[in-house]
Write an enzyme that holds these catalytic residues in place. Structure first.
Site, PDB file in Angstrom:
ATOM      1  N   SER A 187      40.981  11.200 -41.231  1.00 29.86           N
ATOM      2  CA  SER A 187      42.426  11.444 -41.115  1.00 29.86           C
ATOM      3  C   SER A 187      43.089  11.442 -42.495  1.00 29.86           C
ATOM      4  CB  SER A 187      43.081  10.417 -40.189  1.00 29.86           C
ATOM      5  OG  SER A 187      43.071   9.130 -40.756  1.00 29.86           O
ATOM      6  N   ASN A 245      40.127   5.320 -54.399  1.00 30.39           N
ATOM      7  CA  ASN A 245      39.824   4.897 -53.031  1.00 30.39           C
ATOM      8  C   ASN A 245      41.106   4.436 -52.354  1.00 30.39           C
ATOM      9  OD1 ASN A 245      38.157   3.991 -50.802  1.00 30.39           O
ATOM     10  ND2 ASN A 245      38.452   1.892 -51.537  1.00 30.39           N
ATOM     11  N   HIS A 263      42.425   1.777 -49.433  1.00 28.62           N
ATOM     12  CA  HIS A 263      41.952   0.575 -48.733  1.00 28.62           C
ATOM     13  C   HIS A 263      43.084   0.020 -47.871  1.00 28.62           C
ATOM     14  CE1 HIS A 263      39.474  -2.927 -48.042  1.00 28.62           C
ATOM     15  NE2 HIS A 263      40.509  -3.690 -48.303  1.00 28.62           N
TER      16      HIS A 263
HETATM   17  C1  GRF Z   1      41.039   4.057 -43.700  1.00 29.07           C
HETATM   18  O1  GRF Z   1      41.684   3.004 -43.071  1.00 29.07           O
HETATM   19  C2  GRF Z   1      40.738   3.702 -45.136  1.00 29.07           C
HETATM   20  O2  GRF Z   1      41.678   2.881 -45.704  1.00 29.07           O
HETATM   21  C3  GRF Z   1      39.433   2.977 -45.005  1.00 29.07           C
HETATM   22  O3  GRF Z   1      38.733   3.686 -44.010  1.00 29.07           O
HETATM   23  C4  GRF Z   1      39.661   4.307 -43.124  1.00 29.07           C
HETATM   24  C5  GRF Z   1      39.316   5.765 -43.048  1.00 29.07           C
HETATM   25  O4  GRF Z   1      40.053   6.455 -42.087  1.00 29.07           O
HETATM   26  N1  GRF Z   1      38.779   2.902 -46.286  1.00 29.07           N
HETATM   27  P1  GRF Z   1      39.930   8.046 -41.975  1.00 29.07           P
HETATM   28  O5  GRF Z   1      38.445   8.373 -41.846  1.00 29.07           O
HETATM   29  O6  GRF Z   1      40.540   8.666 -43.196  1.00 29.07           O
HETATM   30  O7  GRF Z   1      40.660   8.397 -40.721  1.00 29.07           O
END
Ligand code: GRF
Length: 201
Positions: free
Chosen positions: A12, A105, A107
């Site tokens: 997403s 990244n 997080h």
């Molecule tokens: C997100 O919450 C990101 O912060 C974490 O993994 C999740 C990934 O979500 N590192 P998506 O695959 O981008 O929907």
């Protein structure tokens, strides 16, 4: 700026970058890589006509060789910035050395609180009243690189981990593309006197 995105799951955050930035002048997503063949992120890349590839560690006999293959591919595609958008693997130090201060990244916690996996669950278990998301440069540690930007919200009363994760989603989808755009426009600088201090102007 040409960017490569690595993602392990739903993608997403990749979608937010594709929708808000891709092909609009400053940013082109030129490659999407994943360690997981079934990752929905790969489908999202295909739907946007972005080349996507799976790099399963078993194929390469270990993480260093797998990460070298990812780096080769990203370089071939011309990626100048690597965005980890839910990429659930540590990157080999040799990979990071090939993209110095060029890997970021997202997080789902206010670092340095709750690094690593399960951060939303840990925040809820701890009983925090404020939660948030962080975009940071990636170094060799687990979510330890210099912070570029953060956004916070009050934790909704009684929220469990699923509810908090949902509440944090829109913050990620705003913040990550915004930081990528700032990077593409050369608006992010690291203080040479203190590389922990990142300025976004
Ligand atoms: C997100 O919450 C990101 O912060 C974490 O993994 C999740 C990934 O979500 N590192 P998506 O695959 O981008 O929907």
């Amino acid at each position: 700026m040409k960017i490569g995105v690595l993602a392990s799951g739903d993608g997403s955050n990749l979608q937010a970058i594709l929708d808000k930035l891709h092909g609009r002048g400053d940013v082109d997503v030129v490659a999407v890589g994943s360690d997981k063949p079934g990752a929905r992120a790969l489908q999202r890349a295909a739907e946007a006509d972005v080349p996507a590839r799976v790099f399963e560690v078993e194929e390469f006999g270990g993480r260093p060789d797998r990460d070298a293959a990812i780096a080769d591919w990203l370089e071939e595609r011309g990626a100048e910035l690597v965005v980890l958008a839910g990429y659930m693997q540590l990157l080999d130090p040799a990979f990071l050395a090939r993209f110095p201060q060029r890997v970021v990244n997202v997080h789902p916690a206010l670092l340095p609180a709750f690094p690593g996996i399960g951060s939303v669950e840990q925040a809820v278990a701890y009983g925090v009243k404020v939660a948030g998301v962080t975009v940071h440069f990636v170094d060799e540690g687990v979510d330890t690189g210099p912070i570029i930007a953060q956004r916070a919200i009050d934790v909704p009363e009684g929220a469990d981990a699923a509810a908090l994760r949902l509440a944090l989603r829109p913050l990620e989808h705003e913040l990550l593309p915004a930081v990528v755009e700032h990077l593409a426009r050369g608006r992010v600088t690291v203080d040479p006197g203190n590389p922990r201090h990142v300025r976004v102007a």
